[in-house]
Design a protein around this motif. Structure first.
Motif, PDB file in Angstrom:
ATOM      1  N   GLU A  12       4.602   9.186  -0.240  1.00  0.00           N
ATOM      2  CA  GLU A  12       5.487  10.239   0.235  1.00  0.00           C
ATOM      3  C   GLU A  12       6.895   9.580   0.421  1.00  0.00           C
ATOM      4  O   GLU A  12       6.964   8.622   1.188  1.00  0.00           O
ATOM      5  CB  GLU A  12       5.106  10.823   1.621  1.00  0.00           C
ATOM      6  CG  GLU A  12       4.333  11.896   1.500  1.00  0.00           C
ATOM      7  CD  GLU A  12       3.855  12.275   2.819  1.00  0.00           C
ATOM      8  OE1 GLU A  12       4.542  12.321   3.850  1.00  0.00           O
ATOM      9  OE2 GLU A  12       2.943  12.919   3.034  1.00  0.00           O
ATOM     10  N   GLU A  13       7.944  10.229   0.110  1.00  0.00           N
ATOM     11  CA  GLU A  13       9.191   9.577   0.116  1.00  0.00           C
ATOM     12  C   GLU A  13       9.828   9.368   1.644  1.00  0.00           C
ATOM     13  O   GLU A  13      10.795   8.797   1.989  1.00  0.00           O
ATOM     14  CB  GLU A  13      10.177  10.056  -0.853  1.00  0.00           C
ATOM     15  CG  GLU A  13       9.885   9.482  -2.330  1.00  0.00           C
ATOM     16  CD  GLU A  13      11.106   9.903  -3.230  1.00  0.00           C
ATOM     17  OE1 GLU A  13      12.201  10.373  -2.661  1.00  0.00           O
ATOM     18  OE2 GLU A  13      11.008  10.100  -4.462  1.00  0.00           O
ATOM     19  N   ILE A  14       9.602  10.503   2.387  1.00  0.00           N
ATOM     20  CA  ILE A  14       9.750  10.713   3.539  1.00  0.00           C
ATOM     21  C   ILE A  14       9.683   9.505   4.686  1.00  0.00           C
ATOM     22  O   ILE A  14      10.679   8.902   5.186  1.00  0.00           O
ATOM     23  CB  ILE A  14       9.527  12.133   4.099  1.00  0.00           C
ATOM     24  CG1 ILE A  14       9.863  13.199   3.509  1.00  0.00           C
ATOM     25  CG2 ILE A  14       9.901  12.219   5.711  1.00  0.00           C
ATOM     26  CD1 ILE A  14       9.150  14.569   3.773  1.00  0.00           C
ATOM     27  N   ARG A  15       8.221   9.173   4.622  1.00  0.00           N
ATOM     28  CA  ARG A  15       8.149   8.062   5.449  1.00  0.00           C
ATOM     29  C   ARG A  15       7.860   6.662   4.505  1.00  0.00           C
ATOM     30  O   ARG A  15       7.000   6.263   4.225  1.00  0.00           O
ATOM     31  CB  ARG A  15       6.650   8.152   6.078  1.00  0.00           C
ATOM     32  CG  ARG A  15       6.748   9.447   7.252  1.00  0.00           C
ATOM     33  CD  ARG A  15       5.794   9.282   8.375  1.00  0.00           C
ATOM     34  NE  ARG A  15       4.615  10.090   7.521  1.00  0.00           N
ATOM     35  CZ  ARG A  15       3.334  10.066   8.228  1.00  0.00           C
ATOM     36  NH1 ARG A  15       3.514   9.527   9.414  1.00  0.00           N
ATOM     37  NH2 ARG A  15       2.434  10.865   7.864  1.00  0.00           N
ATOM     38  N   TYR A  16       9.155   6.403   4.203  1.00  0.00           N
ATOM     39  CA  TYR A  16       9.364   5.266   3.033  1.00  0.00           C
ATOM     40  C   TYR A  16       8.480   3.989   3.561  1.00  0.00           C
ATOM     41  O   TYR A  16       8.334   3.287   2.545  1.00  0.00           O
ATOM     42  CB  TYR A  16      10.630   5.322   2.637  1.00  0.00           C
ATOM     43  CG  TYR A  16      11.454   4.602   3.948  1.00  0.00           C
ATOM     44  CD1 TYR A  16      11.645   3.181   4.116  1.00  0.00           C
ATOM     45  CD2 TYR A  16      12.187   5.349   4.875  1.00  0.00           C
ATOM     46  CE1 TYR A  16      12.283   2.906   4.963  1.00  0.00           C
ATOM     47  CE2 TYR A  16      12.554   4.920   6.026  1.00  0.00           C
ATOM     48  CZ  TYR A  16      12.971   3.566   5.998  1.00  0.00           C
ATOM     49  OH  TYR A  16      13.352   2.943   7.137  1.00  0.00           O
ATOM     50  N   TYR A  17       8.561   3.845   4.869  1.00  0.00           N
ATOM     51  CA  TYR A  17       8.067   2.498   5.433  1.00  0.00           C
ATOM     52  C   TYR A  17       6.520   2.373   4.954  1.00  0.00           C
ATOM     53  O   TYR A  17       5.920   1.442   5.291  1.00  0.00           O
ATOM     54  CB  TYR A  17       8.488   2.320   6.694  1.00  0.00           C
ATOM     55  CG  TYR A  17       8.045   3.450   7.544  1.00  0.00           C
ATOM     56  CD1 TYR A  17       9.021   4.700   7.790  1.00  0.00           C
ATOM     57  CD2 TYR A  17       6.863   3.761   8.033  1.00  0.00           C
ATOM     58  CE1 TYR A  17       8.881   5.627   8.535  1.00  0.00           C
ATOM     59  CE2 TYR A  17       6.508   4.850   8.707  1.00  0.00           C
ATOM     60  CZ  TYR A  17       7.603   5.683   9.025  1.00  0.00           C
ATOM     61  OH  TYR A  17       7.269   6.913  10.081  1.00  0.00           O
ATOM     62  N   LEU A  18       5.953   3.495   4.745  1.00  0.00           N
ATOM     63  CA  LEU A  18       4.334   3.423   4.487  1.00  0.00           C
ATOM     64  C   LEU A  18       4.129   3.200   2.910  1.00  0.00           C
ATOM     65  O   LEU A  18       2.936   3.357   2.780  1.00  0.00           O
ATOM     66  CB  LEU A  18       3.760   4.879   5.018  1.00  0.00           C
ATOM     67  CG  LEU A  18       3.845   5.154   6.472  1.00  0.00           C
ATOM     68  CD1 LEU A  18       2.981   6.387   6.690  1.00  0.00           C
ATOM     69  CD2 LEU A  18       3.295   4.027   7.190  1.00  0.00           C
ATOM     70  N   ASN A  19       5.243   3.294   2.095  1.00  0.00           N
ATOM     71  CA  ASN A  19       4.991   3.158   0.737  1.00  0.00           C
ATOM     72  C   ASN A  19       4.650   1.711   0.385  1.00  0.00           C
ATOM     73  O   ASN A  19       5.305   1.113  -0.599  1.00  0.00           O
ATOM     74  CB  ASN A  19       6.380   3.682   0.066  1.00  0.00           C
ATOM     75  CG  ASN A  19       6.636   5.147   0.219  1.00  0.00           C
ATOM     76  OD1 ASN A  19       7.792   5.353  -0.299  1.00  0.00           O
ATOM     77  ND2 ASN A  19       5.655   5.732   0.734  1.00  0.00           N
ATOM     78  N   GLY A  20       3.994   1.028   1.135  1.00  0.00           N
ATOM     79  CA  GLY A  20       3.637  -0.290   0.644  1.00  0.00           C
ATOM     80  C   GLY A  20       2.527  -0.691   1.420  1.00  0.00           C
ATOM     81  O   GLY A  20       1.817  -0.426   2.594  1.00  0.00           O
ATOM     82  N   ALA A  21       2.017  -2.072   1.253  1.00  0.00           N
ATOM     83  CA  ALA A  21       0.813  -2.707   2.013  1.00  0.00           C
ATOM     84  C   ALA A  21       1.511  -3.717   3.120  1.00  0.00           C
ATOM     85  O   ALA A  21       2.380  -4.636   2.591  1.00  0.00           O
ATOM     86  CB  ALA A  21      -0.137  -3.376   1.155  1.00  0.00           C
ATOM     87  N   ALA A  22       1.343  -3.792   4.419  1.00  0.00           N
ATOM     88  CA  ALA A  22       2.059  -4.415   5.435  1.00  0.00           C
ATOM     89  C   ALA A  22       1.109  -5.586   5.892  1.00  0.00           C
ATOM     90  O   ALA A  22      -0.154  -5.407   5.794  1.00  0.00           O
ATOM     91  CB  ALA A  22       2.408  -3.696   6.361  1.00  0.00           C
ATOM     92  N   ILE A  23       1.765  -6.775   5.996  1.00  0.00           N
ATOM     93  CA  ILE A  23       0.955  -7.808   6.664  1.00  0.00           C
ATOM     94  C   ILE A  23       1.252  -7.658   8.110  1.00  0.00           C
ATOM     95  O   ILE A  23       2.395  -7.847   8.587  1.00  0.00           O
ATOM     96  CB  ILE A  23       1.446  -9.131   6.131  1.00  0.00           C
ATOM     97  CG1 ILE A  23       1.444  -9.487   4.610  1.00  0.00           C
ATOM     98  CG2 ILE A  23       0.854 -10.208   6.878  1.00  0.00           C
ATOM     99  CD1 ILE A  23       2.220 -10.698   4.028  1.00  0.00           C
ATOM    100  N   VAL A  24       0.286  -7.499   8.945  1.00  0.00           N
ATOM    101  CA  VAL A  24       0.667  -7.176  10.162  1.00  0.00           C
ATOM    102  C   VAL A  24      -0.529  -7.948  11.086  1.00  0.00           C
ATOM    103  O   VAL A  24      -1.428  -8.788  10.592  1.00  0.00           O
ATOM    104  CB  VAL A  24       0.169  -5.676  10.660  1.00  0.00           C
ATOM    105  CG1 VAL A  24       1.193  -4.793  10.148  1.00  0.00           C
ATOM    106  CG2 VAL A  24      -1.114  -5.246  10.537  1.00  0.00           C
ATOM    107  N   ASN A  25      -0.128  -7.994  12.645  1.00  0.00           N
ATOM    108  CA  ASN A  25      -1.070  -8.935  13.353  1.00  0.00           C
ATOM    109  C   ASN A  25      -2.240  -7.852  13.948  1.00  0.00           C
ATOM    110  O   ASN A  25      -1.976  -6.800  14.500  1.00  0.00           O
ATOM    111  CB  ASN A  25      -0.087  -9.343  14.522  1.00  0.00           C
ATOM    112  CG  ASN A  25      -0.527 -10.659  15.110  1.00  0.00           C
ATOM    113  OD1 ASN A  25      -1.468 -10.817  15.084  1.00  0.00           O
ATOM    114  ND2 ASN A  25       0.465 -11.288  15.538  1.00  0.00           N
ATOM    115  N   GLY A  26      -3.412  -8.495  13.716  1.00  0.00           N
ATOM    116  CA  GLY A  26      -4.523  -7.574  14.405  1.00  0.00           C
ATOM    117  C   GLY A  26      -4.781  -7.718  15.787  1.00  0.00           C
ATOM    118  O   GLY A  26      -4.156  -8.324  16.503  1.00  0.00           O
TER     119      GLY A  26
END
Lengths: 367, 367
Positions: free
Chosen positions: A143-157
């Motif tokens: 979805e283009e609206i929540r553009y920040y979800l258009n990828g795989a993120a490296i996060v702190n568990g």
């Protein structure tokens, strides 16, 4: 510009740009690849790939030539055939064995330059970075609206361990990846770069992530890929991942897939629903449509917490198919109850873990 | 109705009805197959196929059950699994290994009966009838207006030898078939029956053609197919087949196909034209489009009569592809100059042979 090589080498080099160079593009030069010495570069502005090509003799000059014309020609020439590509005054000439093909070319100066990538360059050959991407990419949002979800993120568990995570707001997939430098946290690798890496199938020898410039570069054998990272803040996923969640049910993934495929093939439409009911013997799957009905059983060994879950047949089917065991590395067991936890997880993305009732009747929703 | 068999046997039997039973049909019962004892029958009114199925125990009664539902179920069940199909009061129940599928059924009495086929029944096992159909079917017309061209016809050749012939008014393909009974002349086998026989790939053990009733029956191993012949008069094809035609050119079919495919892949659109020019060394192929151009050469050994022929790349490509050498029987040489004569033939269907000038400049037309 003048370069000579074999058709096989050209074909192999051009295959590096699959899914990066775009056929339909408002900027015509982006449909081409830049030949610069023995180096080929292709880009779609957001992602750039480059590789070297073994040449016959010394290549001269540089020019941008249509990627798809060259690819289709190279695909139809015997691999050992020697081919010559030359360019002069906006006209590229491709010759081999008496045949001659002419097409327009673009000036090399107009080709966009991606720039450098600073930042820590870490050796990641045995990290399983691409293997993790392959497992989680099904959950990346488009979805283009929540553009920040258009990828795989490296996060702190939650436990401080780094993990690679993807979500589309309805489902979430994550894989822990140990050994990631601390200053990579927050990087969101766009879906195009994820797909390119997964398609190539090799683990990068090393990765450089430059969070200041929002850029990443992946060094693969004989091949480099650079990508602009998504400029946004990834949501706090730890809030929605249940703590010590009990599995809803645990059955053999391959067996459940086979039964779901059979139900779908029999179903009157792919949007039709399937009801999953836990019984003392196992899982019972039911469809009841206007004209057709079916009942299937899958036995299980372990404990059962599932009372009834409803959803479209297509939902569990697409999820179970996409999280198929990793054939290349084979470290995921086929009998993976974790994969099925996501049927429960799905209700909780966006809610607090305290509301986690995996044994409650619930509807599986999908965007 | 009650019948028990293995899923594998059911799957094999149902495969006999591919391209005969139609999914979208104004008469719902035609989407089903009739189970009658150990016999299965499927029809689309014009063509009927039937086969026997090995059963477990004695089957009882008869009913018509949805073909596509059964096919998709059988495709998703292990072949050795025993399956039971029973029918009562308009509801068919399909069970195996604890699973149960229910679907509506149709009364067996409503199923259309194709009737008998009288006429001479001739042994045709080594006649190469289906092999001939495979070679010529590309030229069968699919236009509804000239419905009598929608099939392959058995006609009397100029020398009195029987031949199987197909034409769409622009191109004509023919194969002599020796040993056909004289009273079969004039039979036009519809394209559906031709495709069914070619797909199954076996030569019929025997064929009965009943020209009075306009029906034909093909007896294959474990399988029968009956078809209504096209009721019409086939045009007098001998008028348009040139006598002692000189070949336009003779080159290696596989080599020419490879070059044409390369040209097509490079071409800006599949409707674009290719120019074929005969030179002293060989055949020269040229494309010249708004932005691209190409020149290819194919050498030949024999004499050359070709000055220039123009046509869409797609035309010779589709023709050369469809008349590929018969892999099953292998009696057609790959180096078949005759196939290329059709580039010249094409100008002459509908004209008198006297106007045959294969070395004249001409445009290849296509409907």
């Amino acid at each position: 510009m003048h370069i000579q090589m074999t058709a096989g080498h050209l074909r192999a080099a051009l295959s590096s740009f699959g899914r990066i160079v775009e056929r339909r593009c408002t900027v015509p030069i982006l449909t081409g690849v830049k030949f610069s010495g023995n180096r080929l570069v292709g880009t779609n502005i957001d992602i750039e790939a480059s590789c070297t090509i073994p040449t016959i003799g010394q290549p001269k000059g540089e020019a941008v030539v249509d990627y798809f014309a060259l690819s289709s020609l190279a695909a139809h020439i015997d691999g050992a055939e020697e081919v010559t590509l030359s360019e002069e005054k906006g006209l590229a000439t491709f010759t081999f064995n008496g045949s001659e093909y002419r097409m327009p070319s673009f000036p090399a100066n107009d080709f966009p330059d991606f720039g450098t990538v600073k930042g820590v360059r870490a050796e990641t050959g045995n990290l399983g970075f691409v293997a993790a991407m392959r497992r989680i990419r099904f959950a990346i949002s488009t979805e283009e609206i929540r553009y920040y979800l258009n990828g795989a993120a490296i996060v702190n568990g939650r436990d401080g361990r780094p993990m690679l995570v993807a979500t589309d707001g309805h489902r979430l997939a994550m894989m822990p990846i140990d050994g990631v430098p601390a200053d990579w946290f927050g990087a969101i690798i766009p879906i195009g770069a994820v797909n390119h890496l997964v398609m190539r199938g090799h683990e990068p020898i090393s990765i450089a992530i430059d969070l200041e410039q929002r850029r990443a570069r992946f060094y693969l054998p004989g091949h480099q890929m650079s990508a602009k990272l998504i400029d946004g803040a990834y949501p706090e996923v730890n809030r929605v991942i249940p703590v010590d969640a009990r599995p809803v049910f645990a059955v053999d993934r391959a067996g459940l897939l086979r039964v779901l495929r059979r139900l779908r093939s029999f179903s009157e439409g792919w949007r039709e629903g399937v009801k999953l009911i836990g019984t003392s013997e196992g899982l019972r799957l039911e469809i009841a449509q206007s004209e057709r009905s079916a009942v299937e059983h899958i036995s299980w060994g372990g404990a059962c917490f599932c009372r009834a879950v409803r959803g479209r047949i297509q939902c569990p089917l697409s999820d179970l198919s996409s999280i198929s065991p990793d054939r290349r590395n084979g470290y995921i067991r086929d009998r993976a109850p974790r994969s099925l936890q996501r049927l429960a997880y799905r209700h909780h993305v966006g809610k607090r873990p305290s509301s986690h009732r995996p044994d409650a009747d619930a509807r599986v929703r999908r965007s």
